[in-house]
Design an enzyme around this catalytic site. Sequence first.
Site, PDB file in Angstrom:
ATOM      1  N   CYS A 386      -6.661  15.655 -24.628  1.00  0.00           N
ATOM      2  CA  CYS A 386      -7.522  14.535 -24.032  1.00  0.00           C
ATOM      3  C   CYS A 386      -8.980  14.401 -24.132  1.00  0.00           C
ATOM      4  O   CYS A 386      -9.376  14.145 -24.918  1.00  0.00           O
ATOM      5  CB  CYS A 386      -6.637  14.832 -22.983  1.00  0.00           C
ATOM      6  SG  CYS A 386      -6.706  12.704 -21.612  1.00  0.00           S
ATOM      7  N   HIS A 512      -2.073  16.788 -23.438  1.00  0.00           N
ATOM      8  CA  HIS A 512      -2.256  17.428 -22.199  1.00  0.00           C
ATOM      9  C   HIS A 512      -0.434  18.389 -22.552  1.00  0.00           C
ATOM     10  O   HIS A 512       0.032  18.829 -21.355  1.00  0.00           O
ATOM     11  CB  HIS A 512      -2.262  17.170 -20.817  1.00  0.00           C
ATOM     12  CG  HIS A 512      -3.507  16.898 -20.328  1.00  0.00           C
ATOM     13  ND1 HIS A 512      -4.535  17.064 -20.002  1.00  0.00           N
ATOM     14  CD2 HIS A 512      -3.827  15.037 -19.677  1.00  0.00           C
ATOM     15  CE1 HIS A 512      -5.422  16.484 -19.477  1.00  0.00           C
ATOM     16  NE2 HIS A 512      -5.367  15.609 -19.857  1.00  0.00           N
ATOM     17  N   GLU A 514      -0.683  20.761 -22.537  1.00  0.00           N
ATOM     18  CA  GLU A 514      -0.812  22.276 -22.082  1.00  0.00           C
ATOM     19  C   GLU A 514       0.322  22.658 -20.352  1.00  0.00           C
ATOM     20  O   GLU A 514       0.871  23.638 -19.845  1.00  0.00           O
ATOM     21  CB  GLU A 514      -1.837  22.638 -21.066  1.00  0.00           C
ATOM     22  CG  GLU A 514      -2.463  21.639 -19.959  1.00  0.00           C
ATOM     23  CD  GLU A 514      -3.838  20.457 -20.207  1.00  0.00           C
ATOM     24  OE1 GLU A 514      -2.901  20.401 -21.954  1.00  0.00           O
ATOM     25  OE2 GLU A 514      -4.331  19.493 -19.581  1.00  0.00           O
TER      26      GLU A 514
HETATM   27  N1  GLN Z   1     -11.672  10.754 -18.730  1.00  0.00           N
HETATM   28  C1  GLN Z   1     -11.114  10.205 -20.073  1.00  0.00           C
HETATM   29  C2  GLN Z   1      -9.763   8.758 -19.945  1.00  0.00           C
HETATM   30  O1  GLN Z   1      -9.421   8.917 -18.762  1.00  0.00           O
HETATM   31  C3  GLN Z   1     -10.069  11.905 -20.239  1.00  0.00           C
HETATM   32  C4  GLN Z   1      -9.583  12.014 -19.228  1.00  0.00           C
HETATM   33  C5  GLN Z   1      -8.398  13.180 -19.202  1.00  0.00           C
HETATM   34  O2  GLN Z   1      -9.252  14.446 -19.642  1.00  0.00           O
HETATM   35  N2  GLN Z   1      -7.051  13.635 -18.776  1.00  0.00           N
HETATM   36  O3  GLN Z   1      -9.620   8.451 -20.504  1.00  0.00           O
END
Ligand code: GLN
Length: 547
Positions: A386, A512, A514
């Site tokens: 992400c 994500h 994970e």
């Molecule tokens: N802050 C980044 C976004 O909002 C990544 C978010 C995250 O890593 N879950 O796109």
Amino acid sequence: MVDHTVKHIFVTGGVSSSLGKGITASALGRLLKARGLRVTMQKLDPYINVDPGTINPFEHGEVFVTEDGGETDLDLGHYERFIDVSLHRDSNATTGSIYSSVIAHERRGDFLGKTVQVIPHVTNEIKERIRRLATDEIDVVITEVGGTVGDIEILPFLEAIRQFRNDVGRDNVCYIHLTLVPYIGPSAEQKTKPTQHSVTELRSRGIQPDIIVCRSAEPLGPDIKRKISNQCDVAIDAVISAVDASNLYAVPLALRDEGLDDEVCKILRFDQPEHEPDLEAWTRVVERVEAADRPVKVGIIGKYVAYPDAYLSVVESLRHAGFALGAKVEIEWIEAEEVTGLLANDRLSQLDGVVLPGGFGERGTEGKIAAAGWARENFMPCLGLCLGLQVMVIDFARNVAGLEGANSREFDAESPHMVIDLMDEQREVVEKGGTMRLGLYPARLRDGTRVGKAYGEEVVYERHRHRYEVNPRYRRRLEEAGLICSGTSPDDRLVEMIELDGHPCWIGTQAHPEFKSRPERAHPLFVELMSAALERAEGRNPHLIAL
Ligand code: GLN
């Protein structure tokens, strides 16, 4: 036709927080599933936030995202890893969410002019949340009540689960209470008093536990069990000793040895012989965990590293990939803000791989961008999740594609090259009342890429939780400079996965992954990272040999 009766198990905790209620509930879930029962799980959280989505990870740990985009308590991650079924947003209810719907009903006039009260309106809403999970596809619902008996805010939940037994019938409910049996050094004894007090507190709310699970450093002897059985009025076989386990995944086997699932089945009147648990597959997982001995050191470079629970699913995914490859994973926690200094001292080179996890806000991002660049240049296996993908793209834009000052709108609204930006999709999310792209989204994988081969599938679904995206206006320039967009949204607008040619593993994903890794099914992207890290650890990194 016989009515399908769903059975309910309620798990409460006493004496102290952090006794492992979530793990105990999950382990029981696995044992019941191994008996062929269809299990689902739920967490009731007494705090007032509507969901944990807005809680600082330093306070509450990771936010676990469900397929349907629920932002939930990290215990749901344990549930999914242990029972291996996908849960949903309804699997977590907080005081805040319960009051929100009670108040919404009140505003709509649904209570027909009645005074709205904790009993029955709030307790009814809690019971409704529990009942919602009891579908035809489910045999057992395990509901964990967060917090500790004696907390002020837990009372409506205890009252609701107390009433629940009367509502659905005595044989359909089992109350399990988890306590601590401390060992007091000078008297060289295990002490039962805290358990007694905690059960007294629970009874004062009208709940008599059927089973007491006792956490302790050493197994409970028969005398202690008898004492607890006498004092707390539970059968001696229903006093379960839960000793600190060598690893998380061994807990179901330990509880099985103590007969926890037999007791539960007896209380819930499930037929015994037909439902002997089949734990063969799980035992193999535990054997693999215990046999994993190839040392490998992976750094997690983040901003909440002082509180590892903030990255719980990432750690578990690394461990799963480790078991799959026989690797014993050592995690090195690296504060993103310190990366530049650590790089100057060459301190990160002893690592075998790095993970750049998700995150929000500007603090530490320059450190993460530096780490992404250093991993890229030094053939260090690197997996970006992400925000991790976003910092990899920023590094690549600045240092390979020549886009000076490239950044994300989240960190620098003045950047001349907003390679990570808000997209129209985000506006749609906001219009629908959300703030983030949440939950399961498909990605089409490009044939012949590392990521494509790792998954072995053309279209994959991963869970998301973010606002920003790789800016499509820069995609061509990045690709021309060598960035491979190995996964995109099916309409090809959004970049979902990236990689580099000629690097042992420099992979990023906007999702994500994970949240989907399981102990018996390590996630392919983590396996990619881990095999590259093992090659490095064992001196087989072809790129380093060639240097
Ligand atoms: N802050 C980044 C976004 O909002 C990544 C978010 C995250 O890593 N879950 O796109």
